[in-house]
Scaffold this motif. Sequence first.
Motif, short mmCIF file in Angstrom:
data_model
loop_
_atom_site.label_atom_id
_atom_site.label_comp_id
_atom_site.label_asym_id
_atom_site.label_seq_id
_atom_site.Cartn_x
_atom_site.Cartn_y
_atom_site.Cartn_z
N LEU A 119 8.81 12.76 -3.60
CA LEU A 119 7.95 13.46 -2.59
C LEU A 119 6.65 13.71 -3.09
O LEU A 119 6.32 13.74 -4.13
CB LEU A 119 8.89 14.91 -2.19
CG LEU A 119 10.06 14.85 -1.45
CD1 LEU A 119 10.56 16.27 -1.45
CD2 LEU A 119 10.03 14.22 -0.31
N TYR A 120 5.59 14.10 -2.07
CA TYR A 120 4.36 14.16 -2.66
C TYR A 120 3.94 15.55 -1.86
O TYR A 120 4.06 15.58 -0.63
CB TYR A 120 3.43 13.03 -2.12
CG TYR A 120 1.92 13.00 -2.42
CD1 TYR A 120 1.55 12.91 -3.77
CD2 TYR A 120 1.32 13.25 -1.73
CE1 TYR A 120 0.41 12.73 -4.29
CE2 TYR A 120 -0.53 13.16 -1.94
CZ TYR A 120 -0.65 12.99 -3.31
OH TYR A 120 -1.96 12.95 -3.66
N ARG A 121 3.43 16.39 -2.67
CA ARG A 121 2.86 17.70 -1.97
C ARG A 121 1.85 18.42 -2.89
O ARG A 121 1.78 18.19 -4.08
CB ARG A 121 4.07 18.68 -1.98
CG ARG A 121 3.59 19.88 -1.34
CD ARG A 121 4.83 20.78 -1.25
NE ARG A 121 4.52 22.12 -0.72
CZ ARG A 121 4.04 23.18 -1.45
NH1 ARG A 121 4.13 23.15 -2.79
NH2 ARG A 121 3.87 24.22 -0.84
N THR A 125 0.69 -1.11 0.10
CA THR A 125 0.02 0.08 0.07
C THR A 125 0.84 1.19 0.03
O THR A 125 1.97 1.19 0.81
CB THR A 125 -0.87 -0.12 1.42
OG1 THR A 125 -1.75 -1.26 1.16
CG2 THR A 125 -1.82 1.36 1.32
N THR A 126 0.46 2.12 -0.81
CA THR A 126 1.07 3.49 -0.81
C THR A 126 0.88 4.48 0.43
O THR A 126 -0.13 4.49 0.83
CB THR A 126 0.81 4.49 -2.01
OG1 THR A 126 1.13 3.65 -3.27
CG2 THR A 126 1.59 5.88 -2.09
N VAL A 127 2.09 4.77 1.13
CA VAL A 127 1.93 5.41 2.44
C VAL A 127 2.75 6.53 2.56
O VAL A 127 3.99 6.42 2.49
CB VAL A 127 2.22 4.17 3.78
CG1 VAL A 127 2.08 5.00 4.92
CG2 VAL A 127 1.25 3.05 3.42
N SER A 128 2.34 7.73 3.12
CA SER A 128 3.10 8.90 2.94
C SER A 128 3.36 9.30 4.54
O SER A 128 4.17 10.05 4.84
CB SER A 128 2.50 10.07 2.34
OG SER A 128 1.05 10.40 2.74
N ALA A 129 2.28 8.66 5.46
CA ALA A 129 2.54 9.02 6.71
C ALA A 129 3.52 7.72 7.61
O ALA A 129 3.19 6.81 8.00
CB ALA A 129 1.21 8.52 7.29
N PHE A 130 4.80 8.37 7.12
CA PHE A 130 5.87 7.36 7.56
C PHE A 130 6.94 8.41 8.23
O PHE A 130 7.18 9.47 7.72
CB PHE A 130 6.69 6.72 6.28
CG PHE A 130 8.16 6.20 6.50
CD1 PHE A 130 8.24 5.06 7.35
CD2 PHE A 130 9.07 7.06 6.07
CE1 PHE A 130 9.70 4.81 7.57
CE2 PHE A 130 10.44 6.62 6.11
CZ PHE A 130 10.70 5.77 6.97
N ASP A 172 -4.14 -7.86 -6.22
CA ASP A 172 -3.30 -8.16 -7.49
C ASP A 172 -2.51 -6.99 -7.77
O ASP A 172 -1.74 -6.81 -8.85
CB ASP A 172 -4.15 -8.46 -8.63
CG ASP A 172 -5.03 -7.13 -8.92
OD1 ASP A 172 -5.03 -6.22 -8.36
OD2 ASP A 172 -5.50 -6.90 -10.35
N LYS A 173 -2.00 -6.16 -6.83
CA LYS A 173 -1.27 -5.01 -7.08
C LYS A 173 0.15 -5.23 -7.34
O LYS A 173 0.66 -4.72 -7.96
CB LYS A 173 -1.19 -4.07 -5.66
CG LYS A 173 -2.57 -3.49 -5.44
CD LYS A 173 -2.34 -2.47 -4.33
CE LYS A 173 -3.19 -2.66 -2.98
NZ LYS A 173 -3.29 -1.64 -2.03
N PHE A 174 0.72 -6.41 -7.02
CA PHE A 174 1.99 -6.90 -7.58
C PHE A 174 2.37 -7.60 -8.85
O PHE A 174 3.22 -7.97 -9.43
CB PHE A 174 2.76 -7.88 -6.45
CG PHE A 174 3.20 -7.30 -5.28
CD1 PHE A 174 4.66 -6.83 -5.17
CD2 PHE A 174 2.23 -6.89 -4.29
CE1 PHE A 174 5.19 -6.40 -4.04
CE2 PHE A 174 2.73 -6.27 -3.04
CZ PHE A 174 4.30 -5.91 -2.89
N ALA A 176 0.17 2.86 -8.49
CA ALA A 176 -0.32 1.16 -8.97
C ALA A 176 -0.56 0.71 -7.15
O ALA A 176 -1.72 -0.14 -7.02
CB ALA A 176 0.95 0.51 -9.33
N PHE A 177 0.18 1.13 -6.35
CA PHE A 177 -0.06 0.61 -4.83
C PHE A 177 -1.17 1.47 -4.06
O PHE A 177 -1.57 1.19 -3.06
CB PHE A 177 1.27 0.56 -4.23
CG PHE A 177 2.12 -0.79 -4.54
CD1 PHE A 177 1.63 -1.88 -3.91
CD2 PHE A 177 2.77 -0.72 -5.46
CE1 PHE A 177 2.18 -3.02 -4.39
CE2 PHE A 177 3.59 -1.90 -5.94
CZ PHE A 177 3.28 -2.95 -5.54
N ALA A 178 -1.64 2.79 -4.65
CA ALA A 178 -2.55 3.64 -4.19
C ALA A 178 -4.12 3.11 -4.45
O ALA A 178 -4.93 3.95 -4.39
CB ALA A 178 -2.47 4.90 -4.26
#
Length: 169
Positions: free
Chosen positions: A155-157, A43-48, A100-102, A93-95
Amino acid sequence: MDGVGASQGRDQVDATVFRDTLARVPTPVTVVTSHVDRKPHGTTVSAFSSLSLDPPMILVSLDQRSDLLKIISDTGRFGVNVLAVGQQTLATAFARKGDDKFADVAWYMDHGAPRLAGKGQWLVCRTEQLITAGDHVIIIGLVEHADTHSFEPLLYRQRSYGTVTHMRS
Ligand SMILES: Cc1cc2nc3c(=O)[nH]c(=O)nc-3n(C[C@H](O)[C@H](O)[C@H](O)COP(=O)(O)O)c2cc1C
């Protein structure tokens, strides 16, 4: 899971102002992974974020509805792929939902967690604590393994992807 108190009845920022304020803060982009019987999920995660040096700990935060959260709750282990610039197609792809995301993604097992091929950095964690906070769950991970090298982070903004400039990689 430990609980963090709900805030009903107290002053709260307007939801749009809150979203717009946080959207202007650049975040890293990671794909957090785990597996069930070697079937990977991510899963795509920005809260890291880093959390503790001694012992070495990080945290990630997942929506309570996340399928990955259910898997990590069961397995107690996960990997963090910190994406590099140029890997935004992986972020997209992971968001999404799905098991089957892989399917079209190059990956391999590394220290017991699914690692994406490419230039990203890599951490492998054992779950130390799950803390429910509002509609998310904070996962605190003890870092058992990390693989670092010079790289330009993605980065994401403001709902778009970029990278840092004028900084050493
Ligand atoms: C840039 C970006 C950052 C995201 N960060 C998070 C996050 O920190 N936590 C989270 O739960 N979801 C986050 N998401 C949304 C999840 O990736 C998305 O809801 C996903 O479909 C959840 O998949 P799952 O149910 O398989 O875990 C983010 C999405 C994007 C595009």
